[in-house]
Design an enzyme around this catalytic site. Structure first.
Site, short mmCIF file in Angstrom:
data_model
loop_
_atom_site.label_atom_id
_atom_site.label_comp_id
_atom_site.label_asym_id
_atom_site.label_seq_id
_atom_site.Cartn_x
_atom_site.Cartn_y
_atom_site.Cartn_z
N ASP A 15 -77.29 50.89 -23.26
CA ASP A 15 -76.30 50.89 -23.08
C ASP A 15 -75.89 50.93 -21.35
O ASP A 15 -76.53 51.76 -20.99
CB ASP A 15 -75.37 51.72 -23.41
N HIS A 17 -72.78 50.52 -20.07
CA HIS A 17 -71.20 50.81 -19.18
C HIS A 17 -71.76 51.70 -18.18
O HIS A 17 -71.12 53.31 -18.96
CB HIS A 17 -70.95 51.20 -20.83
#
Length: 139
Positions: A15, A17
């Site tokens: 991930d 983000h």
């Protein structure tokens, strides 16, 4: 004003983000925490190593891409093996793919050894309030 508590934060797995991670870092620092931000694309071992190196009181794991459940399996066991049996573990974000009942998702993470699990959209103020409670910080 520092509260003397150190927390390791980061985004687990594949991930990337980063924005929410920075918001969490800022909010925790504003509340007096010493924050060790290991960033994005982080394996479990990076969280654990950072916690050992900094004598952290808690690890806060973020995941927004839906694979947090897979990425977090065995995390508590690895913490225990590394001598971090008492570390507070939080996890939050979009932890699973698809629409699933949050109570069931939360139960799975608690069963994995996390102290608390938060659904998408949780106000960081709630997590900080819980963290202070769990770490014995007076409000």
């Amino acid at each position: 004003m520092q509260n003397g508590k150190t927390v390791v934060i980061g985004v687990i797995g594949a991930d990337c983000h980063a924005v929410g991670n920075k918001i969490i870092e800022h909010a925790l620092k504003e509340e007096g925490f010493n924050v060790v931000n290991i960033g994005v694309l982080s394996p479990q071992e990076d969280f654990i190593n950072a916690a050992i190196e900094t004598n952290a009181d808690a690890i806060l794991v973020s995941s927004l891409y839906g694979h947090g459940e897979i990425d977090c399996r065995g995390f508590r066991e690895k913490c225990n093996e590394a001598g971090l049996k008492d570390i507070i573990l939080y996890v939050g974000g979009n932890l699973v793919v698809g629409k699933q009942d949050w109570k069931e998702v939360e139960k799975r993470f608690l069963d994995m050894g996390f102290n608390r699990a938060y659904p998408p959209g949780t106000d960081i103020k709630l997590s900080i309030k819980d963290l202070k409670k769990d770490l014995g910080i007076e409000e």
